[in-house]
Scaffold this motif. Structure first.
Motif, PDB file in Angstrom:
ATOM      1  N   GLN A 249      63.307  10.170  29.792  1.00 34.01           N
ATOM      2  CA  GLN A 249      62.859   9.947  28.488  1.00 34.01           C
ATOM      3  C   GLN A 249      62.659   8.610  27.756  1.00 34.01           C
ATOM      4  N   LYS A 250      63.422   7.767  28.401  1.00 32.76           N
ATOM      5  CA  LYS A 250      63.019   6.337  28.053  1.00 32.76           C
ATOM      6  C   LYS A 250      62.006   5.929  28.546  1.00 32.76           C
ATOM      7  N   ASN A 251      61.537   6.278  29.762  1.00 33.07           N
ATOM      8  CA  ASN A 251      60.079   5.887  30.584  1.00 33.07           C
ATOM      9  C   ASN A 251      59.079   6.374  30.008  1.00 33.07           C
ATOM     10  N   ALA A 252      59.337   7.638  29.133  1.00 32.87           N
ATOM     11  CA  ALA A 252      58.134   8.269  28.254  1.00 32.87           C
ATOM     12  C   ALA A 252      58.147   7.727  27.226  1.00 32.87           C
ATOM     13  N   GLU A 253      59.019   7.210  26.748  1.00 29.59           N
ATOM     14  CA  GLU A 253      58.896   6.240  25.394  1.00 29.59           C
ATOM     15  C   GLU A 253      58.161   5.120  25.603  1.00 29.59           C
ATOM     16  N   GLU A 254      58.662   4.115  26.649  1.00 27.15           N
ATOM     17  CA  GLU A 254      57.980   2.993  27.049  1.00 27.15           C
ATOM     18  C   GLU A 254      56.447   3.025  27.374  1.00 27.15           C
ATOM     19  N   LEU A 255      56.161   4.345  28.055  1.00 23.72           N
ATOM     20  CA  LEU A 255      54.720   4.624  28.374  1.00 23.72           C
ATOM     21  C   LEU A 255      53.931   4.780  26.940  1.00 23.72           C
ATOM     22  N   CYS A 256      54.337   5.482  26.267  1.00 21.80           N
ATOM     23  CA  CYS A 256      53.871   5.762  24.799  1.00 21.80           C
ATOM     24  C   CYS A 256      53.508   4.358  24.202  1.00 21.80           C
ATOM     25  N   ASN A 257      54.609   3.356  24.347  1.00 21.59           N
ATOM     26  CA  ASN A 257      54.265   2.114  23.501  1.00 21.59           C
ATOM     27  C   ASN A 257      53.354   1.243  24.328  1.00 21.59           C
ATOM     28  N   ASN A 258      53.264   1.272  25.664  1.00 18.86           N
ATOM     29  CA  ASN A 258      52.169   0.865  26.397  1.00 18.86           C
ATOM     30  C   ASN A 258      50.649   1.287  26.233  1.00 18.86           C
ATOM     31  N   TYR A 259      50.610   2.718  26.098  1.00 20.64           N
ATOM     32  CA  TYR A 259      49.301   3.310  25.815  1.00 20.64           C
ATOM     33  C   TYR A 259      48.922   2.485  24.415  1.00 20.64           C
ATOM     34  N   TYR A 260      49.740   2.508  23.464  1.00 21.37           N
ATOM     35  CA  TYR A 260      49.354   2.075  22.072  1.00 21.37           C
ATOM     36  C   TYR A 260      49.025   0.412  22.172  1.00 21.37           C
TER      37      TYR A 260
ATOM     38  N   GLU B 202      76.830  27.881  43.011  1.00 20.90           N
ATOM     39  CA  GLU B 202      76.997  27.246  44.310  1.00 20.90           C
ATOM     40  C   GLU B 202      76.537  25.683  44.031  1.00 20.90           C
ATOM     41  N   THR B 203      75.800  25.229  43.295  1.00 18.45           N
ATOM     42  CA  THR B 203      75.279  24.021  43.091  1.00 18.45           C
ATOM     43  C   THR B 203      76.329  23.208  42.690  1.00 18.45           C
ATOM     44  N   ASP B 204      76.114  22.024  43.238  1.00 22.12           N
ATOM     45  CA  ASP B 204      77.326  20.789  42.945  1.00 22.12           C
ATOM     46  C   ASP B 204      77.289  20.174  41.788  1.00 22.12           C
ATOM     47  N   SER B 205      78.201  20.368  40.936  1.00 25.87           N
ATOM     48  CA  SER B 205      78.006  19.839  39.436  1.00 25.87           C
ATOM     49  C   SER B 205      77.791  18.475  39.416  1.00 25.87           C
ATOM     50  N   VAL B 206      78.080  17.479  40.365  1.00 18.50           N
ATOM     51  CA  VAL B 206      77.790  16.224  40.548  1.00 18.50           C
ATOM     52  C   VAL B 206      76.218  15.911  40.812  1.00 18.50           C
ATOM     53  N   GLU B 207      75.671  16.921  41.387  1.00 18.05           N
ATOM     54  CA  GLU B 207      74.270  16.792  41.581  1.00 18.05           C
ATOM     55  C   GLU B 207      73.556  17.043  40.354  1.00 18.05           C
ATOM     56  N   ILE B 208      74.195  17.954  39.590  1.00 17.49           N
ATOM     57  CA  ILE B 208      73.288  18.409  38.290  1.00 17.49           C
ATOM     58  C   ILE B 208      73.737  17.043  37.421  1.00 17.49           C
ATOM     59  N   LYS B 209      74.733  16.672  37.315  1.00 18.47           N
ATOM     60  CA  LYS B 209      74.973  15.427  36.487  1.00 18.47           C
ATOM     61  C   LYS B 209      73.955  14.296  36.796  1.00 18.47           C
ATOM     62  N   VAL B 210      73.654  14.328  38.181  1.00 21.08           N
ATOM     63  CA  VAL B 210      72.699  13.081  38.333  1.00 21.08           C
ATOM     64  C   VAL B 210      71.492  13.445  37.823  1.00 21.08           C
ATOM     65  N   LYS B 211      71.025  14.741  37.844  1.00 24.36           N
ATOM     66  CA  LYS B 211      69.809  15.013  37.251  1.00 24.36           C
ATOM     67  C   LYS B 211      69.775  14.974  35.982  1.00 24.36           C
ATOM     68  N   LEU B 212      70.920  15.141  35.163  1.00 22.63           N
ATOM     69  CA  LEU B 212      70.815  14.801  33.679  1.00 22.63           C
ATOM     70  C   LEU B 212      70.752  13.133  33.434  1.00 22.63           C
ATOM     71  N   ARG B 213      71.243  12.379  34.382  1.00 20.57           N
ATOM     72  CA  ARG B 213      70.871  10.940  34.064  1.00 20.57           C
ATOM     73  C   ARG B 213      69.568  10.520  34.346  1.00 20.57           C
ATOM     74  N   THR B 214      68.977  11.323  35.420  1.00 21.90           N
ATOM     75  CA  THR B 214      67.616  10.936  35.570  1.00 21.90           C
ATOM     76  C   THR B 214      66.607  11.498  34.579  1.00 21.90           C
ATOM     77  N   VAL B 215      66.913  12.691  34.025  1.00 21.97           N
ATOM     78  CA  VAL B 215      66.198  13.071  32.715  1.00 21.97           C
ATOM     79  C   VAL B 215      66.315  12.094  31.645  1.00 21.97           C
ATOM     80  N   ILE B 216      67.662  11.454  31.497  1.00 16.17           N
ATOM     81  CA  ILE B 216      67.746  10.611  30.198  1.00 16.17           C
ATOM     82  C   ILE B 216      67.044   9.205  30.340  1.00 16.17           C
ATOM     83  N   ALA B 217      66.810   8.736  31.631  1.00 14.64           N
ATOM     84  CA  ALA B 217      66.082   7.724  32.032  1.00 14.64           C
ATOM     85  C   ALA B 217      64.710   8.027  32.220  1.00 14.64           C
TER      86      ALA B 217
END
Length: 140
Positions: A45-56, A28-43
């Motif tokens: 992932q980029k934040n985690a990479e930037e955070l890693c660079n900031n730590y180093y 019953e979960t709206d596929s649009v809402e799931i797609k938004v969550k996927l885009r958030t996950v991808i974003a």
């Protein structure tokens, strides 16, 4: 380093919220809402990479601290990759299970269409007769 630690905690919280959403997702979960969550996950992932660079980029960080940070960030990346796979799986399974005759919209309104069977006339082998002689719209 305090700033990076706060960003890491925020990132962990966002990942946990998406994980809880995906755990509770069903047909019953709206596929649009799931797609938004996927885009958030991808974003994220980029934040985690930037955070890693900031730590180093922080000067005078001890090797033991960097090792612990690496382990934490690696776990975050694994969680994010797992989420991405789970979301893609949900989206792909919803595509396979949906039939072409029923279309659901975002408002839970279903459009059902029934296509009548296609009946083809039997061909006698004489195209002149079928094309011209039996056509009432044409005159001879």
């Amino acid at each position: 380093m305090d700033k990076e630690n706060r960003l890491k905690s925020t990132l962990e919280g966002k990942i946990s919220r998406i994980e809880m959403f995906i755990e509770s997702a069903n047909e019953e979960t709206d596929s649009v809402e799931i797609k938004v969550k996927l885009r958030t996950v991808i974003a994220l992932q980029k934040n985690a990479e930037e955070l890693c660079n900031n730590y180093y980029a922080i000067p005078n960080v001890k090797d033991a601290e960097l090792t612990a940070i690496d382990e934490d960030l690696h776990l975050l990346e694994v969680r994010l990759e797992s989420l991405e796979v789970r979301i893609e799986t949900i989206l792909n399974s919803s595509k396979k299970s949906s039939s072409g005759a029923v279309m659901k919209t975002n408002d839970n309104f279903e459009i059902k269409t029934k296509i009548p069977p296609l009946v083809l006339p039997e061909f006698s082998g004489k195209y002149e007769k079928n094309l011209v002689h039996l056509n009432s719209n044409l005159t001879i």
